[in-house]
Design an enzyme around this catalytic site. Structure first.
Site, PDB file in Angstrom:
ATOM      1  N   LYS A 194       0.832  -1.203   0.000  1.00 43.62           N
ATOM      2  CA  LYS A 194       0.000   0.000   0.000  1.00 43.62           C
ATOM      3  C   LYS A 194       0.874   1.263   0.000  1.00 43.62           C
ATOM      4  CE  LYS A 194      -3.873  -2.386   0.340  1.00 43.62           C
ATOM      5  NZ  LYS A 194      -3.719  -3.784  -0.095  1.00 43.62           N
TER       6      LYS A 194
HETATM    7  C1  LIG Z   1      -5.022  -4.627   0.646  1.00 40.33           C
HETATM    8  C2  LIG Z   1      -6.474  -4.686   0.493  1.00 40.33           C
HETATM    9  C3  LIG Z   1      -7.321  -5.290   1.446  1.00 40.33           C
HETATM   10  C4  LIG Z   1      -6.824  -6.100   2.596  1.00 40.33           C
HETATM   11  O1  LIG Z   1      -5.899  -5.546   3.408  1.00 40.33           O
HETATM   12  P1  LIG Z   1      -4.882  -6.477   4.222  1.00 40.33           P
HETATM   13  O2  LIG Z   1      -4.166  -5.491   5.081  1.00 40.33           O
HETATM   14  O3  LIG Z   1      -3.988  -7.152   3.226  1.00 40.33           O
HETATM   15  O4  LIG Z   1      -5.676  -7.452   5.005  1.00 40.33           O
HETATM   16  C5  LIG Z   1      -8.683  -5.213   1.260  1.00 40.33           C
HETATM   17  N1  LIG Z   1      -9.221  -4.583   0.219  1.00 40.33           N
HETATM   18  C6  LIG Z   1      -8.459  -3.998  -0.720  1.00 40.33           C
HETATM   19  C7  LIG Z   1      -9.132  -3.284  -1.844  1.00 40.33           C
HETATM   20  C8  LIG Z   1      -7.058  -4.057  -0.623  1.00 40.33           C
HETATM   21  O5  LIG Z   1      -6.328  -3.482  -1.582  1.00 40.33           O
END
Ligand SMILES: *Cc1c(COP(=O)(O)O)cnc(C)c1O
Length: 387
Positions: A188
């Protein structure tokens, strides 16, 4: 590390972790207190000030954050939650985890986010919530989203996992609305390695989320303990919070750098005439007021040709030293979701995007030369199939 023409492999994502952040992690490790403690509180406070002072709680990851949001909203068996099939499967898995049913609606091909007219058309007496996803960090039309939710009495649980630093007009995503969930997973825009946070509309709901985060335990005095709800285990550690604090300090700089690289992508893609080859470039701000954080730079490969040959395009780019990703296959076509009755042909725009979306490299430490390499590798990979 593999090297093509003396240049290191270009991954599609890479975190920027500075020395000060690494030092702050060392300090936590040396402090004698490594799990949830003062750094988590500091991280929550810093996030809250980014989100106009709204209550914020941090969690072990974005998936746990969304599941807890659904539980706090009281969503469970018999309830329907409307969402998009072009998302990480976590979005729909958590709806199933609380016993509710995900209802997928098609995407708007112009934004690649859920089509808000389709959302309104999918509302039934059992609909309790909408879970919008801001793909690549691009918000939907937030005014229209909340108008629909308001008209039908629905909760909005925003899967803003990709949208830290995105804005709707001048307001950061997270600083307004109902419940807003972010992820700080390693790819992210800012990361804790793993982590997540939930922005809530009331202190009462924040307290309930906090309880669900750690077994539902409530303490009083030195030895008093009670359990009000059977919670789980989803607390963030101070080690991860220290990373998040170091990242949050650079959010503005990271967001600006990504936008600069994207401007360069559009410029080079234009010069190489990628669109003439049938390659769709990412949506710029389409809903007036939506300002994305450029979490990803995603193209859609041509309908004829490389769309059906995405793996071949990826292989050719990899051979040229350029990494790519797929975000995401349309999730209603995964075996488990098919077993719930979802089928090919139900959501045509999503299915086409799911087959042919391709994520190109984008991260702050990329150079202009890297953008050029990525675009050239894409053009070379698609040329054999171009019309
Ligand atoms: C990364 C992501 C998640 C989940 O997050 P985690 O921290 O990996 O559990 C959920 N929805 C979207 C759209 C994502 O990009």
């Amino acid at each position: 590390m593999s090297v093509v023409a003396d240049r290191p492999f270009l991954p599609f994502a890479r975190p920027v972790l500075d020395e000060a952040t690494i030092e702050s992690v060392r300090a936590v490790l040396a402090s004698g207190w490594i799990t949830s403690g003062p750094k988590v509180l500091e991280f929550e406070a810093a996030l809250s000030s980014l989100f106009s002072g709204r209550p914020v709680r941090a969690f072990a990851n974005g998936t746990a954050t969304m599941e807890i949001a659904l539980r706090v909203a009281g969503i469970g068996p018999g309830d329907e939650v409307i969402t998009t099939p072009i998302t990480w499967v976590a979005t729909a898995n958590v709806i199933l985890a609380v016993g509710a049913s995900p209802v997928f609606v098609d995407i708007d091909p112009a934004t690649r986010n859920l089509d808000l007219q389709a959302v309104e058309d999918a509302i039934t007496p059992r609909t309790r919530a909408v879970m919008p996803v801001y793909l690549a960090g691009l918000p939907v039309d937030m005014d229209r989203l909340y108008a629909i939710a308001g008209r039908h009495g629905l909760r909005v649980i925003e899967d803003a996992a990709q949208a830290i630093g995105s804005r709707w007009n001048e307001r950061p995503i997270g600083s307004f609305g109902d419940m807003v969930s972010f992820s700080f997973q390693a790819n992210k825009n800012i990361t804790c390695a793993e982590g997540g946070c939930l922005v809530l509309g009331s202190d009462d709901e924040a307290v309930r989320a906090e309880r669900l985060r750690l077994q539902g335990v409530v303490r009083s005095g030195l030895d008093g303990m009670d359990v009000l709800v059977p919670g789980g285990k989803a607390n963030l550690t101070d080690i991860n919070a220290a990373i998040g604090l170091g990242q949050l300090a650079r959010l503005g700089e990271i967001t600006r750098r990504r936008a600069e690289l994207v401007a360069l992508y559009f410029e080079i893609a234009g010069a190489l005439k990628l669109q003439d080859m049938g390659i769709d470039l990412p949506p710029a701000a389409r809903a007036q007021g939506a300002i994305g954080n450029w979490h990803m730079f995603q193209v859609i490969l041509p309908a004829k040709g490389p769309g059906g040959q995405r793996a071949a395009v990826m292989q050719s780019m990899r051979d040229a030293g350029v990494g790519t990703g797929v975000h995401y296959p349309a999730l209603h076509l995964f075996s488990h979701y098919r077993s719930l009755g979802w089928r090919e042909g139900m959501l045509p725009h999503a299915e086409r995007a799911g087959r042919s979306l391709l994520t190109l490299p984008l991260f702050p430490s990329m150079s202009a030369d890297d953008v050029e390499r990525a675009c050239t590798a894409l053009a070379d990979a698609c040329r054999p199939y171009a019309r």
